[in-house]
Design a protein around this motif. Structure first.
Motif, PDB file in Angstrom:
ATOM      1  N   THR A  82      92.131  73.130  48.631  1.00 40.99           N
ATOM      2  CA  THR A  82      92.681  71.894  48.081  1.00 40.99           C
ATOM      3  C   THR A  82      94.108  71.690  48.582  1.00 40.99           C
ATOM      4  O   THR A  82      94.911  72.622  48.560  1.00 40.99           O
ATOM      5  CB  THR A  82      92.701  71.969  46.534  1.00 40.99           C
ATOM      6  N   VAL A  83      94.413  70.482  49.029  1.00 43.22           N
ATOM      7  CA  VAL A  83      95.781  70.139  49.411  1.00 43.22           C
ATOM      8  C   VAL A  83      96.605  70.067  48.130  1.00 43.22           C
ATOM      9  O   VAL A  83      96.289  69.290  47.224  1.00 43.22           O
ATOM     10  CB  VAL A  83      95.828  68.793  50.159  1.00 43.22           C
ATOM     11  N   THR A  84      97.637  70.902  48.040  1.00 49.21           N
ATOM     12  CA  THR A  84      98.484  70.889  46.848  1.00 49.21           C
ATOM     13  C   THR A  84      99.717  70.018  47.039  1.00 49.21           C
ATOM     14  O   THR A  84     100.192  69.399  46.102  1.00 49.21           O
ATOM     15  CB  THR A  84      98.936  72.312  46.463  1.00 49.21           C
ATOM     16  N   THR A  85     100.237  69.985  48.238  1.00 46.41           N
ATOM     17  CA  THR A  85     101.348  69.102  48.578  1.00 46.41           C
ATOM     18  C   THR A  85     101.368  68.992  50.102  1.00 46.41           C
ATOM     19  O   THR A  85     100.735  69.790  50.794  1.00 46.41           O
ATOM     20  CB  THR A  85     102.688  69.624  48.014  1.00 46.41           C
ATOM     21  N   PHE A  86     102.078  68.008  50.624  1.00 52.33           N
ATOM     22  CA  PHE A  86     102.054  67.788  52.073  1.00 52.33           C
ATOM     23  C   PHE A  86     103.259  66.976  52.510  1.00 52.33           C
ATOM     24  O   PHE A  86     103.973  66.399  51.684  1.00 52.33           O
ATOM     25  CB  PHE A  86     100.761  67.062  52.479  1.00 52.33           C
ATOM     26  N   ASP A 129      97.933  58.461  56.460  1.00 48.81           N
ATOM     27  CA  ASP A 129      98.318  57.767  55.228  1.00 48.81           C
ATOM     28  C   ASP A 129      97.234  57.803  54.148  1.00 48.81           C
ATOM     29  O   ASP A 129      97.395  57.222  53.078  1.00 48.81           O
ATOM     30  CB  ASP A 129      98.750  56.331  55.526  1.00 48.81           C
ATOM     31  N   GLN A 130      96.149  58.531  54.414  1.00 48.94           N
ATOM     32  CA  GLN A 130      95.105  58.695  53.400  1.00 48.94           C
ATOM     33  C   GLN A 130      95.060  60.122  52.844  1.00 48.94           C
ATOM     34  O   GLN A 130      94.268  60.418  51.956  1.00 48.94           O
ATOM     35  CB  GLN A 130      93.738  58.311  53.978  1.00 48.94           C
ATOM     36  N   VAL A 131      95.893  61.007  53.380  1.00 54.98           N
ATOM     37  CA  VAL A 131      95.975  62.370  52.850  1.00 54.98           C
ATOM     38  C   VAL A 131      96.647  62.290  51.482  1.00 54.98           C
ATOM     39  O   VAL A 131      97.560  61.497  51.275  1.00 54.98           O
ATOM     40  CB  VAL A 131      96.764  63.290  53.804  1.00 54.98           C
ATOM     41  N   ARG A 132      96.185  63.102  50.552  1.00 57.57           N
ATOM     42  CA  ARG A 132      96.718  63.059  49.200  1.00 57.57           C
ATOM     43  C   ARG A 132      96.600  64.424  48.542  1.00 57.57           C
ATOM     44  O   ARG A 132      95.796  65.260  48.962  1.00 57.57           O
ATOM     45  CB  ARG A 132      95.982  62.014  48.366  1.00 57.57           C
ATOM     46  N   MET A 133      97.401  64.641  47.519  1.00 47.93           N
ATOM     47  CA  MET A 133      97.282  65.855  46.721  1.00 47.93           C
ATOM     48  C   MET A 133      95.898  65.870  46.079  1.00 47.93           C
ATOM     49  O   MET A 133      95.410  64.837  45.636  1.00 47.93           O
ATOM     50  CB  MET A 133      98.382  65.889  45.651  1.00 47.93           C
ATOM     51  N   PRO A 157      84.632  65.224  45.982  1.00 47.52           N
ATOM     52  CA  PRO A 157      85.632  64.521  45.166  1.00 47.52           C
ATOM     53  C   PRO A 157      86.938  65.310  45.137  1.00 47.52           C
ATOM     54  O   PRO A 157      86.933  66.536  45.257  1.00 47.52           O
ATOM     55  CB  PRO A 157      84.998  64.483  43.770  1.00 47.52           C
ATOM     56  N   ASP A 158      88.051  64.620  44.958  1.00 49.58           N
ATOM     57  CA  ASP A 158      89.354  65.280  44.869  1.00 49.58           C
ATOM     58  C   ASP A 158      89.368  66.254  43.692  1.00 49.58           C
ATOM     59  O   ASP A 158      88.715  66.032  42.669  1.00 49.58           O
ATOM     60  CB  ASP A 158      90.466  64.254  44.673  1.00 49.58           C
ATOM     61  N   ALA A 159      90.123  67.325  43.860  1.00 51.43           N
ATOM     62  CA  ALA A 159      90.280  68.311  42.783  1.00 51.43           C
ATOM     63  C   ALA A 159      91.159  67.730  41.691  1.00 51.43           C
ATOM     64  O   ALA A 159      92.098  66.974  41.962  1.00 51.43           O
ATOM     65  CB  ALA A 159      90.903  69.592  43.340  1.00 51.43           C
ATOM     66  N   ASP A 160      90.871  68.092  40.463  1.00 48.63           N
ATOM     67  CA  ASP A 160      91.683  67.685  39.327  1.00 48.63           C
ATOM     68  C   ASP A 160      93.045  68.385  39.406  1.00 48.63           C
ATOM     69  O   ASP A 160      93.112  69.579  39.713  1.00 48.63           O
ATOM     70  CB  ASP A 160      90.965  68.043  38.026  1.00 48.63           C
ATOM     71  N   TYR A 161      94.109  67.663  39.122  1.00 51.98           N
ATOM     72  CA  TYR A 161      95.459  68.213  39.222  1.00 51.98           C
ATOM     73  C   TYR A 161      95.624  69.520  38.450  1.00 51.98           C
ATOM     74  O   TYR A 161      96.297  70.436  38.909  1.00 51.98           O
ATOM     75  CB  TYR A 161      96.486  67.179  38.753  1.00 51.98           C
ATOM     76  N   ASP A 162      95.013  69.615  37.285  1.00 52.60           N
ATOM     77  CA  ASP A 162      95.141  70.832  36.463  1.00 52.60           C
ATOM     78  C   ASP A 162      94.619  72.071  37.162  1.00 52.60           C
ATOM     79  O   ASP A 162      95.027  73.173  36.832  1.00 52.60           O
ATOM     80  CB  ASP A 162      94.433  70.658  35.118  1.00 52.60           C
TER      81      ASP A 162
END
Length: 168
Positions: A82-86, A129-133, A157-162
């Motif tokens: 999972t991308v945590t920050t970028f 510009d579509q990369v996201r946490m 699906p994107d991972a939940d922030y928690d």
């Protein structure tokens, strides 16, 4: 014959210079890093679990950076993560065999599944510009290489922030 005082101002000041530079390193991996490198040859990623706090560190260091105790239990992690920050990189890297990448590109912290520390990696296969946490990614290995060239979206699906907030 004393030097005259100087105001510190120059008519034509030097504002920068360009010089070739080279840094050569010799690194001898220990037991933990050797196991990590050997696993990369098999296109696997391994870390080591701390016997005290139970966190899994990738790449392994042979000791827990938090508890300071020796680690030995090898744990395979990933390959997905999972991308945590970028960040979006807009400055072209110096030309080398593996850094001739068109800008802009994305460089991210990626928490591999099962790891308690994020790795650095380039994100490709998606517009910058579509990369996201929270973006779920998987490795793309270089042909004949012993490392991941970049990570691409899995389509999950994107991972939940928690689930990754402690790794941001």
């Amino acid at each position: 014959d004393e030097p005259a005082p100087h105001t510190g101002e120059f008519a034509d000041p030097v504002t920068g210079i360009v010089v070739p530079a080279r840094l050569d390193y010799v690194h001898t991996p220990g037991r933990a890093q050797s196991a990590y490198i050997k696993a990369l040859e098999e296109r696997r990623t391994v870390g080591e679990r701390c016997p005290s706090c139970r966190k899994v560190y990738v790449p392994p260091r042979g000791a827990c950076p938090t508890c300071g105790v020796a680690t030995a239990e090898q744990v395979e992690v990933g390959p997905r993560g999972t991308v945590t920050t970028f960040c979006i990189v807009n400055i072209k890297a110096a030309h080398t065999a593996n850094l001739d990448i068109e800008v802009p590109y994305v460089y991210a912290h990626i928490a591999l599944d099962g790891a308690d520390l994020a790795l650095h990696g380039r994100i490709a296969g998606i517009p910058y510009d579509q990369v996201r946490m929270g973006l779920r990614v998987e490795p793309v290995w270089s042909e004949g290489a012993r490392h991941v060239d970049h990570y691409r979206p899995t389509g999950e699906p994107d991972a939940d922030y928690d689930t990754y907030k402690e790794l941001v």
